[in-house]
Design an enzyme around this catalytic site. Structure first.
Site, mmCIF file in Angstrom:
data_model
loop_
_atom_site.group_PDB
_atom_site.id
_atom_site.type_symbol
_atom_site.label_atom_id
_atom_site.label_comp_id
_atom_site.label_asym_id
_atom_site.label_seq_id
_atom_site.Cartn_x
_atom_site.Cartn_y
_atom_site.Cartn_z
ATOM 1 C CG ASP A 56 -13.285 -24.431 11.250
ATOM 2 O OD1 ASP A 56 -12.737 -25.501 11.598
ATOM 3 O OD2 ASP A 56 -14.083 -23.812 11.973
ATOM 4 C CG ASP A 82 -12.085 -29.579 11.683
ATOM 5 O OD1 ASP A 82 -11.771 -30.339 12.621
ATOM 6 O OD2 ASP A 82 -12.651 -28.487 11.840
ATOM 7 C CG ASP A 126 -8.448 -27.685 11.009
ATOM 8 O OD1 ASP A 126 -8.203 -28.789 11.530
ATOM 9 O OD2 ASP A 126 -9.567 -27.158 11.012
#
Length: 632
Positions: free
Chosen positions: A525, A330, A529
């Protein structure tokens, strides 16, 4: 200095004696054995003293062997030690039988020490959990158990107390010590509107928070749940050793029976000698080092990781790291700070960049928006003296306006301005704050999220490990994502993704990787996700700024939120694997060599004792190197 009252000392002594009664029994057995060896006065009651010494040293082993037999788990190290020593007693080898048990118990003491040393790093995290919370009910503050607190509750955090649940500061200000969660000793200032995490320690003033999660969903609770589960997952290597020991032990017992009986069938005269060889064979064959060293190595690694503020859910995750060939990241909050910084200020000929920054900061200093704070901090860094603004008006999602030095100033999106813009003003892909002074376009401030300090070193490390695919999966726009990809030299990027999109893409990567016998890792995080973290072979979450859902689902949690911690995990996994195979090789080579010597009568029971305990201790100390290296 810490003082302990007299009655507390007495309680500590009683507690120590209770916890160490096995060690005390072993010590008593050793003393009696020594007395018998060096003094002749016991000759008349020699057998009684020998048996007493044996029982003192061996009753935990005998008891455990008996329990396991009733449970159907016959063939373990306790069973081997029991039949070997009882056999030695039957043939009158009392000192050898006692020595076997004494040294075996000494070996177990060091094993227990090693395990407790490894556990202590994890258990320190469990001490983060607050025991009480001050809950506002009507107009009173009442003391409650944190588990009773729900989302939306009002809590008072007194000086010196830990925050029991995640929340937002609604009154007061203070400084927080987050070292227990992040490992950083720097105090974090908080004020109204600041987000605070459970487990942080209030260092200064009392303040109030409104909880943003139920107790079960708070950051600290999720982390503690992860810690308690850390040793439950077994690696492929551990499972192999467990299966190996279950087959190995009955074969060893069968081998001992063959050594004791077969020579007699062929006319061997000295039956006691062959019985003694069978006993030596059993003691040497005890698989303690093999069975213990592998899980201990992994458990020691989990403790070493915890010391570095890294939580690993199970040793299986460490095992998989050696097969990782695809790593997907990410962007915001994972590789980048999640904090905007000014990259450039574009101006027209009539205005200077310092003037645009000063006017924009004058407007934005009253705003809580992240972009506003970034502009204000940049002005402070430039040591600018801000002006006075009046008639301030802010429209959420568009911009802010006010009167400064007699001129109406506007700062915000392009559509917020009322003046004409220069021709050819293209979108840069960065976040853009347009500034209008009076009736003229003055310029624009370009902001971008910056990389975390250790991101580049992590990417370089992964390249050196020959990880084949480094991918960016982000919900951000493509231009912003491309800047990150270019600066880090990543292999691919997928931008503008929803959680379902990330999951679908990750599944495709996993299918490709598994066909090539490789594994896939995802590092993220946020709540968005969570689905892809659950689907990755190895998932990594940021613990400080990460969402509770991400922490709960991740195999590895980086409590400092720094990508470089992932490099430390890879390095630790490699060292752990090396130590595991060193222990396996050491145990097997020495065991099989001494088994042959014992079978041919070239090894005594004393040598068998030292072989068993010695190999076990070598394996234990080798496993503990993971702890010592990390604590050095």
């Amino acid at each position: 200095m810490i003082t302990i009252k007299r009655h507390e000392k007495f309680q500590l002594i009683i507690k120590f004696a209770g916890a160490n009664k096995v060690a005390i029994g072993t010590l008593a057995g050793a003393i009696l054995l020594t007395a018998l060896v060096f003094f002749a006065d016991f000759a008349e009651i020699e057998t009684l003293v020998y048996l007493t010494a044996y029982l003192l040293a061996s009753y935990p082993v005998l008891g455990q062997a008996g329990k396991n037999i009733f449970r159907g788990k016959i063939f373990d190290e306790n069973f081997l030690m029991t039949i070997a020593t009882l056999g030695a007693i039957l043939i009158g080898e009392y000192p050898e039988a006692i020595a076997v048990m004494v040294f075996y118990r000494i070996g177990e003491f060091f094993e227990d020490y090693a395990i407790e040393r490894s556990k202590s790093s994890l258990s320190q995290l469990l001490q983060l959990q607050p025991e009480r919370a001050w809950l506002k009910r009507d107009s009173n503050w009442i003391e409650v158990v944190p588990a009773e607190v729900r989302k939306g509750s009002r809590l008072l955090i007194k000086p010196g107390e830990k925050i029991p649940l995640d929340g937002i500061v609604v009154a007061g200000n203070s400084f927080l010590n987050t070292a227990a969660l992040t490992g950083e000793a720097k105090l974090q200032p908080i004020k109204r509107g600041s987000q605070v995490l459970s487990g942080s320690l209030n260092q200064e003033n009392a303040f109030e928070i409104e909880t943003t999660q139920d107790y079960a969903d708070s950051t600290l609770t999720k982390i503690l749940k992860l810690v308690t589960e850390a040793s439950n997952k077994k690696t492929t290597t551990e499972k192999f050793i467990t299966r190996f020991a279950s087959k190995y032990t009955p074969l060893v017992v069968l081998g001992a029976i063959i050594i004791a009986l077969v020579p007699l069938l062929f006319g061997a005269a000295d039956s006691q000698e062959w019985f003694r060889r069978a006993l030596v064979f059993l003691v040497i064959a005890c698989p303690c080092a093999l069975v213990l060293s592998v899980p201990l190595s992994y458990f020691s690694a989990l403790g070493a990781a915890a010391k570095q503020q890294i939580l690993v859910r199970g040793s299986d995750s460490l095992d998989k790291l050696s097969r990782i060939q695809t790593v997907a990241f990410d962007k915001t909050g994972t590789l980048t700070q999640g904090k905007f910084q000014i990259v450039k200020i574009e101006t027209t000929a009539e205005f200077a960049s310092e003037q645009i920054l000063r006017f924009a900061a004058t407007l934005e200093r009253q705003s809580n928006h992240p972009l506003a704070r970034s502009i204000t901090l940049a002005s402070q860094a430039a040591k600018q003296e801000l002006l006075t603004a009046s008639d301030l008006r802010e429209t959420a999602g568009k911009g802010i306006s006010g009167t400064i030095a007699g001129q109406v100033v506007r700062a915000g999106k392009r559509s917020w301005l009322t003046c004409d813009l220069p021709a050819g003003l293209v979108n840069t892909g960065m976040t853009e704050i347009y500034v209008q002074i009076g009736d003229q376009y003055a310029g624009r401030i370009l902001l971008a999220d910056s990389l975390k300090p250790t991101t580049e070193s992590l990417i370089k490390f992964l390249r050196q490990r020959r990880v084949k695919h480094l991918i960016l999966l982000t919900g951000d726009n493509l231009k912003n994502a491309q800047q990150t990809v270019t600066s880090l030299n990543l292999d691919d990027v997928k931008a503008g993704l929803l959680p379902a999109d990330k999951l679908k893409i990750m599944e495709n990567y996993r299918q490709i990787a598994h066909r090539q016998k490789h594994q896939v890792m995802f590092v993220g995080d946020g709540v968005n996700d969570a689905p892809v973290l659950a689907s990755a072979d190895v998932s990594v979450a940021m613990g400080q700024g990460g969402a509770a859902a991400a922490i709960e689902l991740a195999d590895i949690v980086l409590l400092k939120d720094q990508p470089q911690q992932l490099q430390q995990v890879f390095e630790l996994a490699e060292k752990t694997k090396k130590i595991v195979w060193e222990n396996i090789g050491l145990a097997l080579i020495i065991k099989f060599a001494l088994l042959l010597l014992g079978a041919f009568g070239l090894a005594t029971l004393w040598e068998a004792v030292f072989a068993d305990v010695g190999v076990t201790l070598l394996a234990v100390f080798n496993a503990l190197r993971l702890q010592w290296q990390r604590s050095a």
